[in-house]
Scaffold this active site. Structure first.
Site, short mmCIF file in Angstrom:
data_model
loop_
_atom_site.label_atom_id
_atom_site.label_comp_id
_atom_site.label_asym_id
_atom_site.label_seq_id
_atom_site.Cartn_x
_atom_site.Cartn_y
_atom_site.Cartn_z
N ASP A 4 -1.85 6.38 6.39
CA ASP A 4 -2.89 5.47 5.91
C ASP A 4 -3.14 4.49 7.07
O ASP A 4 -2.32 3.63 7.34
CB ASP A 4 -2.37 4.74 4.66
CG ASP A 4 -3.34 3.67 4.16
OD1 ASP A 4 -4.40 3.46 4.79
OD2 ASP A 4 -3.02 3.03 3.13
N LYS B 18 -12.45 -2.23 7.08
CA LYS B 18 -11.70 -3.12 7.97
C LYS B 18 -12.11 -2.90 9.42
O LYS B 18 -12.63 -3.80 10.05
CB LYS B 18 -10.21 -2.92 7.78
CG LYS B 18 -9.74 -3.60 6.48
CD LYS B 18 -8.77 -2.82 5.69
CE LYS B 18 -8.55 -3.46 4.32
NZ LYS B 18 -7.74 -2.62 3.45
N TRP C 134 0.84 -1.20 0.00
CA TRP C 134 0.00 0.00 0.00
C TRP C 134 0.86 1.24 0.00
O TRP C 134 0.54 2.23 -0.67
CB TRP C 134 -0.97 -0.01 1.18
CG TRP C 134 -1.90 -1.18 1.15
CD1 TRP C 134 -1.96 -2.21 2.04
CD2 TRP C 134 -2.89 -1.48 0.16
NE1 TRP C 134 -2.92 -3.11 1.67
CE2 TRP C 134 -3.51 -2.69 0.53
CE3 TRP C 134 -3.32 -0.84 -1.01
CZ2 TRP C 134 -4.53 -3.28 -0.23
CZ3 TRP C 134 -4.33 -1.41 -1.76
CH2 TRP C 134 -4.92 -2.61 -1.38
C1 LIG Z 1 -7.23 -2.20 2.33
C2 LIG Z 1 -6.19 -1.15 2.33
C3 LIG Z 1 -6.13 -0.16 1.32
C4 LIG Z 1 -7.08 -0.13 0.15
O1 LIG Z 1 -8.27 0.38 0.55
P1 LIG Z 1 -9.45 0.74 -0.51
O2 LIG Z 1 -10.47 1.35 0.39
O3 LIG Z 1 -9.87 -0.57 -1.11
O4 LIG Z 1 -8.92 1.66 -1.51
C5 LIG Z 1 -5.16 0.81 1.44
N1 LIG Z 1 -4.30 0.82 2.46
C6 LIG Z 1 -4.30 -0.13 3.43
C7 LIG Z 1 -3.32 -0.07 4.54
C8 LIG Z 1 -5.25 -1.14 3.39
O5 LIG Z 1 -5.27 -2.08 4.34
#
Ligand SMILES: *Cc1c(COP(=O)(O)O)cnc(C)c1O
Length: 361
Positions: free
Chosen positions: A172, A196, A103
């Site tokens: 993030d 999540k 990511w």
């Molecule tokens: C799941 C995830 C993403 C992607 O998220 P989307 O909402 O599908 O764009 C980005 N960064 C991390 C750390 C993730 O776990």
């Protein structure tokens, strides 16, 4: 009610049962409106109360002060890979990024795609992203320092956030927000897709320090400016109403049922310890993240062979455990222990894993 499965999905992931039951109970007639929450106007008082309650619970749970503002966007965490540099990184400046996995790599790529200057201030690519780098020298003139607080695919997590040297931290937090306590002060911006730890997919939480809103260029498309959401209480256009409502209910569950983030963190530590102890005590399972970088949220491990991994996954699913296959880019196994995954679920998985190791070890 039928038996629900033990859900270890990486995202979309398990939601708390009391939340699902509340959604079910009020689905046809939301709070006496005679309509479902998905049929109401997003401009109604009823819906605005949902949105405002979600935002104030998030602020309380994270102990955010007046400096930080809550925004609800769409496009997932992935759109934030672009929006962060578009809004916060002027063309004549540079930003620091820590590259700790897939990511983070994507976030760097998107910033560079815009022609922005990115410096990789730290990376764990040399050992396949199995650890979190230490001793990072952040450029004091950087526009921000971007980290991925939890690396969902590799199962690593920043145990302590780095000292950003006065530079705003941008994180993030898609896969560990609300999973533990942290001090919000160094953060200029935090973003997280909901699916999540926050609720149903479709809404993205952005927490921004108000002074950073002054950096937003006016020539960006309206829907890509943070200021559009900040000025309209995230109601410039139709928000993802249902997903937002699930976030409100999950935050209410966290505050009123779990008892807040300190308690949530305790439970998450207890859950993760059950599995990490098992990985350390048998030679059958091998944890793939370095010990001092292990994630509370995603426990990644291998078995002695790929054929045993396949057998493990198929037996697990017959015993009612789903979502244990590792990300397709790395293989192996992964148990995602997000907030809504109960201690009982993890105890049941640990018992199954011990038994499997005894029979096949
Ligand atoms: C799941 C995830 C993403 C992607 O998220 P989307 O909402 O599908 O764009 C980005 N960064 C991390 C750390 C993730 O776990």
């Amino acid at each position: 009610m039928e038996k629900r499965i033990w859900n270890f999905n990486p995202g979309p992931a398990a939601l708390p049962l009391p939340v699902l039951e509340e959604i079910q109970a009020e689905f046809l007639d939301y709070k006496g409106s005679g309509m479902s929450i998905v049929e109401l106007s997003h401009r109604s008082k009823v819906f605005e109360a949902v949105l405002n309650d979600a935002a104030s619970r998030i602020k309380r749970l994270l102990s955010l002060g007046e400096d930080h503002q809550i925004l609800f966007l769409q496009g997932g965490a992935s759109l934030q890979f672009s929006m962060v540099p578009m809004n916060l990184l002027p063309e004549n400046r540079s930003a620091d990024y820590a590259n700790t996995g897939t990511w983070a790599t994507l976030a760097i790529r998107e910033a560079r795609r815009l022609g922005r200057t990115v410096r990789v201030a730290a990376s764990s690519e040399d050992r396949q992203f199995t650890y979190i780098p230490k001793e990072i020298a952040v450029d004091p003139s950087a526009a921000y320092f971007h980290i991925t607080s939890n690396n969902t695919i590799r199962g690593t997590q920043w145990q302590m956030f780095p000292d950003p040297n006065g530079v705003p931290l941008v994180a993030d937090m898609s896969s560990d927000i609300m999973g533990r306590l942290f001090a919000p002060e160094p953060f200029g911006l935090i973003y997280a897709g909901a699916q999540k730890n926050l609720g149903a997919a479709g809404v993205t939480l952005v927490i921004i320090r108000r002074d950073l809103l002054e950096r937003v260029p006016e020539n960006l498309p309206t829907m890509l400016q943070y200021t559009t959401y900040a000025k309209s209480n995230s109601l410039h256009n139709t928000p993802p109403c249902f997903a937002l409502y699930t976030v409100q209910l999950v935050m209410k569950w966290l505050e009123e049922h779990v008892g807040g983030l300190a308690r949530m963190e305790e439970l998450n530590r207890e859950k993760a310890k059950l599995l990490y102890d098992l990985l350390d005590q048998t030679s059958f399972y091998r944890g793939t993240a370095e010990k001092e970088s292990r994630s509370l949220m995603n426990v990644t491990f291998r078995l002695p062979s790929e054929s045993l991994e396949d057998l493990f996954l198929s037996e697990a699913s017959r015993h009612g455990f789903v979502g244990l296959r590792g990300h397709r880019s790395v293989g192996g196994c992964r148990a995602s222990l997000y907030n809504a995954v109960s201690l009982d679920a993890v105890r049941a998985l640990a018992a199954f894993m011990s038994d499997f190791a005894r029979r096949h070890g």
